[in-house]
Design a protein around this motif. Structure first.
Motif, mmCIF file in Angstrom:
data_model
loop_
_atom_site.group_PDB
_atom_site.id
_atom_site.type_symbol
_atom_site.label_atom_id
_atom_site.label_comp_id
_atom_site.label_asym_id
_atom_site.label_seq_id
_atom_site.Cartn_x
_atom_site.Cartn_y
_atom_site.Cartn_z
ATOM 1 N N ILE A 364 53.623 57.335 57.191
ATOM 2 C CA ILE A 364 52.532 57.203 56.231
ATOM 3 C C ILE A 364 51.212 57.562 56.899
ATOM 4 O O ILE A 364 50.864 57.002 57.944
ATOM 5 C CB ILE A 364 52.458 55.770 55.680
ATOM 6 N N GLY A 365 50.487 58.472 56.299
ATOM 7 C CA GLY A 365 49.188 58.856 56.842
ATOM 8 C C GLY A 365 48.036 58.551 55.905
ATOM 9 O O GLY A 365 46.870 58.681 56.290
ATOM 10 N N THR A 366 48.355 58.109 54.671
ATOM 11 C CA THR A 366 47.315 57.897 53.668
ATOM 12 C C THR A 366 47.539 56.587 52.930
ATOM 13 O O THR A 366 48.664 56.253 52.570
ATOM 14 C CB THR A 366 47.292 59.044 52.639
ATOM 15 N N VAL A 367 46.457 55.875 52.701
ATOM 16 C CA VAL A 367 46.461 54.661 51.885
ATOM 17 C C VAL A 367 45.548 54.890 50.693
ATOM 18 O O VAL A 367 44.404 55.323 50.846
ATOM 19 C CB VAL A 367 45.975 53.441 52.680
ATOM 20 N N VAL A 368 46.055 54.607 49.500
ATOM 21 C CA VAL A 368 45.299 54.745 48.260
ATOM 22 C C VAL A 368 44.870 53.362 47.781
ATOM 23 O O VAL A 368 45.692 52.444 47.701
ATOM 24 C CB VAL A 368 46.147 55.431 47.174
ATOM 25 N N LEU A 369 43.596 53.200 47.488
ATOM 26 C CA LEU A 369 43.096 51.988 46.846
ATOM 27 C C LEU A 369 42.797 52.339 45.400
ATOM 28 O O LEU A 369 41.976 53.213 45.125
ATOM 29 C CB LEU A 369 41.818 51.486 47.525
ATOM 30 N N SER A 370 43.466 51.682 44.461
ATOM 31 C CA SER A 370 43.289 52.031 43.062
ATOM 32 C C SER A 370 43.370 50.793 42.191
ATOM 33 O O SER A 370 43.819 49.738 42.625
ATOM 34 C CB SER A 370 44.339 53.066 42.639
ATOM 35 N N GLY A 371 42.941 50.923 40.932
ATOM 36 C CA GLY A 371 42.817 49.783 40.042
ATOM 37 C C GLY A 371 41.378 49.304 40.023
ATOM 38 O O GLY A 371 40.563 49.676 40.872
ATOM 39 N N GLY A 372 41.044 48.464 39.045
ATOM 40 C CA GLY A 372 39.658 48.051 38.862
ATOM 41 C C GLY A 372 39.020 47.408 40.070
ATOM 42 O O GLY A 372 37.847 47.645 40.372
ATOM 43 N N VAL A 373 39.775 46.585 40.827
ATOM 44 C CA VAL A 373 39.210 45.896 41.986
ATOM 45 C C VAL A 373 38.903 46.881 43.109
ATOM 46 O O VAL A 373 38.051 46.616 43.971
ATOM 47 C CB VAL A 373 40.165 44.782 42.474
ATOM 48 N N ALA A 374 39.559 48.035 43.110
ATOM 49 C CA ALA A 374 39.315 49.043 44.153
ATOM 50 C C ALA A 374 37.921 49.641 44.057
ATOM 51 O O ALA A 374 37.466 50.317 44.987
ATOM 52 C CB ALA A 374 40.360 50.153 44.065
#
Length: 461
Positions: A364-374
């Protein structure tokens, strides 16, 4: 069965009504992978009187606003080249009249099927079915959480289009550019209804590595905000949504939401012992981190827990109802810090565990932060700082623009685009799904285990 015919670009109209936002978008995607968002708007129901989303108010807002919003969106459909208004624009079946002017007909209709509130979802799904039947085009009913995970791929396609890419020749124009981030990647999906850490291996293969065992992180933040923020500040807010997360962030860190270089004065915990250390305010009260008594084995690392800290804050405010604004601000910062560190420590465990076991192509080389709290800038700051402190400086952290973190129809359109290009379609008799797991191993199966999917033959290259 309708064939999947090749063309230079695809056009879709998308609808999202899973909660209290009535959202419509029009997205065009070129075969090269570049995308253009012609329309993307939403109307949020006014939930202020209920201090949270009221289902009946939300569904009434969908019924009131969805049709006019679709009508407005249609005016943003691209105009066909070489056709005059006086011509029979329907002779080829590729155009429709909007306000008496020819516009390109969408190739398919995109809509959220679930998860979400059943009545709210049904409003959007029924509108989408009607448009698909009226225009004789396919329907793509997609998973809301899958759309959040894929949002950064939409952002990369939109940014590529903004760069005014000019192909050197026709071969360059038709060649497919790789979407970013490429699979596999991890997603921390955090909202008012969901908290999950997802390992996205491919378009339809998403494994849940950790999820909340009680309330969602966004729900917990809203509850704490209503307790901690002084009532005069809350009453002065002009937001119609009843979502208190953005107000809580600004209250805890005044000026941070408008500053690109805000100094949070944050030091990440260097070891597990620091992670579970109680926060001592120096004012006679302490806060205990979630799951502080559990070690960081696989079971604990697969769990998020927010109800305990929420209850602790509630008890503290009840006992100290006369707490002044400065003390409340200290409490707000401490609460947010413990919550975001709790999220990130599970992320760190997953990254270290996966990358220690995996071969190079599966790392894994990437982390996605998503959703309203992101959309919370302090969360993004904590994630980056804590990853760096644990030696994970090479991990890229991606978060969509704030407008695409919260619920929106553009992410639904993009997910449907990827599904459409993979040959998937939805039957017209499908129903909404209040619960719809991402993980194929979850109870009820994953995305493709839902009824109503069919696949069309893909064109030969």
């Amino acid at each position: 069965m309708e064939p999947c015919t090749p063309r230079r670009g695809l056009l879709t109209l998308a609808i999202e009504t899973s909660c209290d936002d009535t959202c419509v978008a029009i997205l065009e995607k070129q075969k090269s992978g570049f995308a253009r968002l012609h329309f993307n708007e939403k109307i949020t129901s006014d939930n202020r009187a209920f201090r949270g989303v009221h289902p009946l108010v939300a569904v009434a807002s969908h019924s009131e606003n969805l049709a006019p919003l679709v009508q407005k969106a249609l005016r943003s459909l691209p105009s066909p080249v070489g056709i005059r208004p006086s011509q029979d624009v329907n002779s080829d079946g590729q155009t429709i009249l909007v306000d008496g002017r020819p516009r390109l007909r969408p190739d398919f209709i995109s809509v959220t099927r679930g998860p979400g509130m059943a009545s709210n979802l049904a409003t959007g799904l029924n509108h989408a079915k009607g448009l698909a039947v009226a225009w004789d085009v396919p329907l793509l009913a997609v998973n809301h959480m899958q759309a959040h995970a894929l949002t950064p791929r939409l952002v990369s396609a939109l940014e590529a289009e903004k760069l005014a890419f000019k192909p050197k020749n026709e071969e360059d124009a038709s060649s497919q550019q790789p979407q970013s981030p490429q699979f596999p990647f991890l997603s921390l999906l955090v909202s008012g209804g969901h908290t999950m850490l997802v390992h996205s291996k491919s378009l339809n293969d998403h494994a849940i590595l950790a999820e909340s065992i009680n309330i969602a992180v966004g729900d917990m933040i809203d509850k704490c905000a209503r307790l901690i923020i002084p009532s005069d500040i809350l009453s002065a807010d002009t937001s119609d949504s009843g979502a208190y997360g953005p107000i809580f962030e600004e209250f805890a860190f005044p000026g941070s939401t408008e500053s690109a270089s805000y100094d949070y004065n944050y030091t990440p915990p260097a070891r597990r012992a620091d992670e579970i250390k109680r926060f001592d305010s120096g004012q006679g009260w302490v806060l205990t981190p979630p799951l502080h008594l559990k070690g960081m084995g696989e079971e604990a690392a697969s769990q998020f827990e927010f109800a305990g800290l929420n209850g602790h804050v509630q008890k503290l405010i009840t006992l100290r109802s006369d707490m002044d604004v400065d003390s409340r601000r200290v409490l707000a910062r401490a609460t947010m810090t413990l919550v975001f560190e709790h999220l990130t420590t599970r992320l760190v465990f997953a990254l270290q565990s996966n990358n220690n076991k995996s071969r190079k192509r599966n790392k894994i080389g990437t982390v996605v932060l998503s959703g309203g709290v992101a959309s919370n800038k302090f969360l993004r700051h904590v994630v980056r700082k804590l990853l760096d402190a644990r030696g994970l400086t090479d991990i890229e952290v991606i978060a969509p623009p704030v407008a695409l973190c919260t619920d929106n129809a553009a992410m639904i359109a993009w997910t449907a685009m990827e599904m459409y290009e993979d040959g998937w379609r939805s039957d017209l008799d499908i129903l909404t799904m209040r619960k719809w797991p991402l993980d194929p191993k979850a109870e009820g199966g994953g995305i493709l285990d839902a009824s109503g999917w069919y696949r069309v033959p893909m064109p030969k290259e």
